[in-house]
Scaffold this motif. Structure first.
Motif, short mmCIF file in Angstrom:
data_model
loop_
_atom_site.label_atom_id
_atom_site.label_comp_id
_atom_site.label_asym_id
_atom_site.label_seq_id
_atom_site.Cartn_x
_atom_site.Cartn_y
_atom_site.Cartn_z
N ILE A 80 0.82 -1.21 0.00
CA ILE A 80 0.00 0.00 0.00
C ILE A 80 0.85 1.27 0.00
CG2 ILE A 80 -1.76 1.31 1.23
CD1 ILE A 80 -2.82 -1.36 2.31
N ILE A 81 1.90 1.33 0.82
CA ILE A 81 2.71 2.55 0.87
C ILE A 81 3.36 2.84 -0.48
CG2 ILE A 81 4.77 3.63 1.86
CD1 ILE A 81 3.92 2.50 4.57
N PRO A 82 4.10 1.89 -1.07
CA PRO A 82 4.73 2.23 -2.36
C PRO A 82 3.75 2.25 -3.52
CG PRO A 82 5.25 -0.03 -1.77
CD PRO A 82 4.54 0.56 -0.58
N GLY A 83 2.79 1.33 -3.55
CA GLY A 83 1.96 1.14 -4.73
C GLY A 83 0.69 1.96 -4.78
N VAL A 84 0.24 2.46 -3.63
CA VAL A 84 -0.99 3.25 -3.57
C VAL A 84 -0.70 4.67 -3.08
CG1 VAL A 84 -3.29 3.44 -2.53
CG2 VAL A 84 -2.41 1.19 -3.20
N LEU A 85 -0.20 4.79 -1.86
CA LEU A 85 -0.04 6.11 -1.25
C LEU A 85 1.09 6.91 -1.89
CD1 LEU A 85 -0.50 5.10 2.50
CD2 LEU A 85 -2.25 5.71 0.81
N ARG A 86 2.30 6.33 -1.94
CA ARG A 86 3.42 7.04 -2.56
C ARG A 86 3.21 7.20 -4.06
NH1 ARG A 86 8.69 7.21 -0.32
NH2 ARG A 86 9.22 8.06 -2.36
N ALA A 87 2.61 6.18 -4.70
CA ALA A 87 2.39 6.27 -6.14
C ALA A 87 1.53 7.47 -6.49
CB ALA A 87 1.72 4.98 -6.64
N ILE A 123 3.18 4.24 8.01
CA ILE A 123 2.78 5.44 7.25
C ILE A 123 3.38 6.68 7.89
CG2 ILE A 123 0.81 6.96 6.77
CD1 ILE A 123 -0.88 4.55 6.22
N ASN A 124 3.45 6.71 9.21
CA ASN A 124 3.96 7.89 9.91
C ASN A 124 5.43 8.14 9.59
OD1 ASN A 124 1.53 8.53 11.73
ND2 ASN A 124 1.88 6.36 12.12
#
Length: 310
Positions: A80-87, A123-124
């Motif tokens: 989720i962090i690399p593929g959704v949020l950071r993306a 995430i933080n």
């Protein structure tokens, strides 16, 4: 939601506690509309049924929002962090970005949940200091109290009953540490010990075991890629040796690599490598091909386990 997001503030990460479908729609749509009114790029990544509620609530404005089904894009919490949020955030640098991310829902399994909790905590670290707001909804009516308690620890503020309050339990590193759980290999697992000279053989062993346990087609390619990345890491960073174990569990094939190395970066595999960086992509590739990844690291070494559905 009574609290107003100021565009000059740094990273904000509130949890939204809701009890009813109407409350969910009211709070999430209000959050999105506030962002659109401020000219902020907005993304929504929530489970499919909730995504349709938000889409309907937004009406014509839904076309201006990036809408993602979290059960697909975030099936593996480590992605989720690399593929959704950071993306999304990395393509909108220069101003505040607003995201709704719902990684925990009632259908998540007990095996998946520790990775979900660690994701919410990390995430933080991943967005510290960035002009990003990520709102994470939690269904108070359907989620276990332990999950809600963890949400208060992983989120600096909690929105409930039209009010945003500072969480007096906020301590995200403690959740990362608590769910760094020891992983026990299944007693019926097929095991292969390897060193630098056995990298080809260990990949072939993994693929053959996965085929025997029911994987076919692209899933076998996924096994080969993930095992290649993990075993190479073991040889390069884990004292040159490691052990692979493969077994079946609850309709999935499980592959696990153990070595004497130690992962010191809690965001390893979740932080996209910098442009031009050599290395740093192997564990992230595993997160992308697997349905779930669990990790344990200690002074004795590191275990990385990944799951693939048949």
């Amino acid at each position: 939601m009574t609290a107003t997001v100021a565009t000059h503030e740094a990273f904000r990460h509130p949890a939204l506690f809701y009890r009813t479908e109407q409350e969910y729609v009211d709070r999430t749509v209000s959050f999105v509309q506030e962002g659109l009114d401020l000219g902020e790029p907005v993304a929504v990544a929530v489970p499919g049924p909730n995504l349709e509620l938000i889409r309907a609530g937004l009406g014509r404005d839904a076309g201006t929002v990036r809408l993602l089904d979290m059960t697909v894009e975030g099936r593996n919490p480590g992605r989720i962090i690399p593929g959704v949020l950071r993306a999304f955030a990395d393509t909108h640098e220069g101003g505040r970005v607003r995201i709704i991310g719902e990684p925990v829902w009632a259908g998540r399994s007990a095996v998946e949940y520790p990775a979900c909790a660690q994701h919410e905590a990390l995430i933080n670290a991943a967005f510290e200091g960035r002009a990003v707001t990520i709102l994470c909804p939690y269904d108070e009516a359907r989620l276990d109290e332990r999950v809600l308690a963890d949400a208060r620890i992983t989120h600096p503020t909690v929105v409930a009953r039209d009010e945003e309050l500072v969480s007096d339990a906020y301590d995200w590193p403690s959740v990362v540490a608590r769910y760094n759980e020891e992983l026990v290999t299944a007693p019926d697992a097929a095991v292969f010990s390897f060193g630098a000279d056995e990298l080809y053989a260990v990949r072939a062993f993994a693929v053959e075991e996965a085929r025997r346990l029911g994987l076919v087609g692209q899933r076998l390619n996924d096994v080969e890629l993930a095992v290649a990345e993990l075993t190479t890491n073991s040889v390069v960073h884990g004292a040159g040796l490691g052990t692979l174990a493969v077994w079946a569990m609850a309709g999935q094939v499980v592959c696990e690599v153990r070595d004497a190395g130690r992962l010191s970066d809690p965001l390893a595999g979740r932080r996209p490598p910098a442009r031009g960086q050599i290395g740093g992509r192997g564990l992230m590739l595993v997160h992308y091909v697997a349905d779930l990844v669990r990790q344990h690291t200690s002074a004795e070494g590191t275990t990385v386990r990944f799951y693939l559905g048949r």
